[in-house]
Design a protein around this motif. Structure first.
Motif, PDB file in Angstrom:
ATOM      1  N   GLY A 113       0.851  -1.140   0.084  1.00 10.60           N
ATOM      2  CA  GLY A 113       0.098   0.079  -0.242  1.00 10.60           C
ATOM      3  C   GLY A 113       0.856   1.029   0.165  1.00 10.60           C
ATOM      4  O   GLY A 113       0.186   2.440   0.328  1.00 10.60           O
ATOM      5  N   VAL A 114       2.102   1.111  -0.524  1.00 14.14           N
ATOM      6  CA  VAL A 114       2.956   2.281  -0.374  1.00 14.14           C
ATOM      7  C   VAL A 114       3.583   2.297  -1.597  1.00 14.14           C
ATOM      8  O   VAL A 114       3.970   1.245  -2.324  1.00 14.14           O
ATOM      9  N   PRO A 115       3.975   3.565  -2.599  1.00 10.85           N
ATOM     10  CA  PRO A 115       4.458   3.551  -3.645  1.00 10.85           C
ATOM     11  C   PRO A 115       5.902   2.807  -3.473  1.00 10.85           C
ATOM     12  O   PRO A 115       6.649   3.003  -2.719  1.00 10.85           O
ATOM     13  N   THR A 116       6.236   2.054  -4.779  1.00 12.96           N
ATOM     14  CA  THR A 116       7.567   1.421  -4.630  1.00 12.96           C
ATOM     15  C   THR A 116       8.263   1.439  -6.123  1.00 12.96           C
ATOM     16  O   THR A 116       7.654   1.630  -7.317  1.00 12.96           O
ATOM     17  N   LEU A 117       9.603   1.707  -5.879  1.00 16.19           N
ATOM     18  CA  LEU A 117      10.204   2.161  -7.058  1.00 16.19           C
ATOM     19  C   LEU A 117      11.368   1.367  -7.136  1.00 16.19           C
ATOM     20  O   LEU A 117      12.100   1.060  -6.120  1.00 16.19           O
ATOM     21  N   ALA A 118      11.677   0.548  -8.099  1.00 12.48           N
ATOM     22  CA  ALA A 118      12.862  -0.373  -8.295  1.00 12.48           C
ATOM     23  C   ALA A 118      14.124   0.729  -8.438  1.00 12.48           C
ATOM     24  O   ALA A 118      14.024   1.602  -9.234  1.00 12.48           O
ATOM     25  N   VAL A 119      15.089   0.199  -7.887  1.00 16.19           N
ATOM     26  CA  VAL A 119      16.249   1.066  -8.018  1.00 16.19           C
ATOM     27  C   VAL A 119      17.662   0.010  -8.088  1.00 16.19           C
ATOM     28  O   VAL A 119      17.504  -1.104  -7.316  1.00 16.19           O
ATOM     29  N   TYR A 120      18.510   0.028  -9.200  1.00 13.09           N
ATOM     30  CA  TYR A 120      19.307  -1.062  -9.408  1.00 13.09           C
ATOM     31  C   TYR A 120      20.687  -0.611  -8.751  1.00 13.09           C
ATOM     32  O   TYR A 120      21.009   0.817  -8.931  1.00 13.09           O
ATOM     33  N   THR A 121      21.172  -1.245  -7.823  1.00 16.25           N
ATOM     34  CA  THR A 121      22.607  -1.298  -7.077  1.00 16.25           C
ATOM     35  C   THR A 121      23.827  -1.838  -8.088  1.00 16.25           C
ATOM     36  O   THR A 121      23.497  -2.792  -9.121  1.00 16.25           O
ATOM     37  N   LYS A 122      24.866  -1.409  -7.924  1.00 17.78           N
ATOM     38  CA  LYS A 122      26.152  -2.138  -8.290  1.00 17.78           C
ATOM     39  C   LYS A 122      25.971  -2.032  -9.754  1.00 17.78           C
ATOM     40  O   LYS A 122      26.604  -2.766 -10.639  1.00 17.78           O
ATOM     41  N   GLY A 123      25.994  -0.604 -10.470  1.00 22.37           N
ATOM     42  CA  GLY A 123      25.601  -0.397 -11.802  1.00 22.37           C
ATOM     43  C   GLY A 123      27.245  -0.437 -12.188  1.00 22.37           C
ATOM     44  O   GLY A 123      27.291  -0.442 -13.559  1.00 22.37           O
TER      45      GLY A 123
END
Length: 305
Positions: A113-123
């Motif tokens: 019930g909370v907005p979720t955003l994917a973030v990629y690490t170790k780029g």
């Protein structure tokens, strides 16, 4: 422009770079970092204020299938905290893209019930062309330096509510110094001790004389077995001295004042599986629900970072 302030969870599987990202975002080594998984046990809060925007980041324990009671309490706390955020960043290693749905990772049947955003690490582990392609889908950050941080913050700002700042713009953390004493000792344990010992290790501040110079802190180090005490102490006390030196350096960097750390070791059998001992160290039953809402600013604390 109206001020924006938001609480943002850094969530994901163990060892995806949550603590590294928090430290990069606030410009200070707040959260402990280790190549070994499951170093984070309690959420660490870091604050970044840029102009009219205050970002309040919460580095959460890694989401995993628990194997014993401490891990169950850690997972419960992570999910409860995430559910009370303004935004959840689902961190996932860039070389393993795409990220799975957050609900699958968290093992929950209903969305938070909370907005979720994917973030990629170790780029930085990707070749430039693959990283550029991935950045078209989601923010990508690197393990070293500030690569991708400005783009990430620009993406986050419009997702935060219009709200007055909760903390002084100069603050970078909310937790008392006693919390970081334990955390930095645990970081030292992960760096200097082997096998299962770092996972059996915790600490408790027994005495704290803030007005003294150097600041005097007496702390008890706990392990689960008598045989582990000898490992922590080391030959002629060399290991316990090294553990204290690591923690002392971190604390002095954080507060800008000299610290004297007086450490002792005790065995506390099976504390990770004992409900009463877990409550003593900050993991009571229903710990998540009982804690203060992280979106409520705490009372001023002279020991706060």
């Amino acid at each position: 422009m109206p001020q924006r302030t938001g609480h943002i969870a850094l969530a994901g599987a163990p060892n995806v770079g949550k603590s590294t990202l928090l430290n990069a975002l606030v410009g200070q080594h707040l959260a402990i970092v280790s190549p070994k998984p499951q170093a984070t046990r309690l959420p660490v809060t870091g604050i970044r204020t840029d102009g009219d925007t205050q970002y309040i980041f919460h580095d959460l324990p890694g989401l995993l299938d628990p194997g014993y009671l401490l891990q169950s309490r850690m997972r419960e706390l992570a999910l409860d905290t995430a559910g009370r955020m303004d935004l959840v960043l689902h961190l996932h290693p860039a070389p393993e893209a795409p990220a799975p749905p957050f609900e699958r990772l968290a093992g929950i049947s209903q969305p938070l019930g909370v907005p979720t955003l994917a973030v990629y690490t170790k780029g930085d582990l990707l070749p430039p062309h693959r990283r550029a392609a991935l950045e078209l889908e989601a923010p990508v950050v690197a393990e070293s330096g500030d690569q991708g941080l400005d783009r990430l913050l620009a993406r986050l700002r419009p997702l935060l509510p219009e709200r007055k700042f909760e903390f002084d713009p100069e603050e970078i953390g909310t937790q008392p110094l006693r919390f970081f004493v334990v955390e930095y000792l645990r970081e030292a344990a992960f760096a200097l001790l082997q096998d299962e010992v770092p996972y059996s290790f915790t600490a408790e501040v027994e005495e704290f004389r803030e007005a003294e110079r150097p600041m005097y802190i007496r702390v008890t180090l706990f392990v689960e077995r008598e045989s582990q005490k000898a490992i922590v102490i080391g030959r002629n006390g060399q290991t316990i001295k090294a553990l204290g030196a690591h923690a002392r350096r971190r604390l002095e960097e954080l507060i800008g004042a000299p610290v004297y750390l007086d450490s002792w070791v005790k065995a506390l059998p099976n504390w990770r599986k004992h409900s009463g001992e877990l409550a003593r160290f900050g993991f009571p039953p229903g710990a998540a629900a009982a804690r203060t809402d992280p979106r409520e600013a705490p009372s001023p604390d002279k020991e706060s970072a």
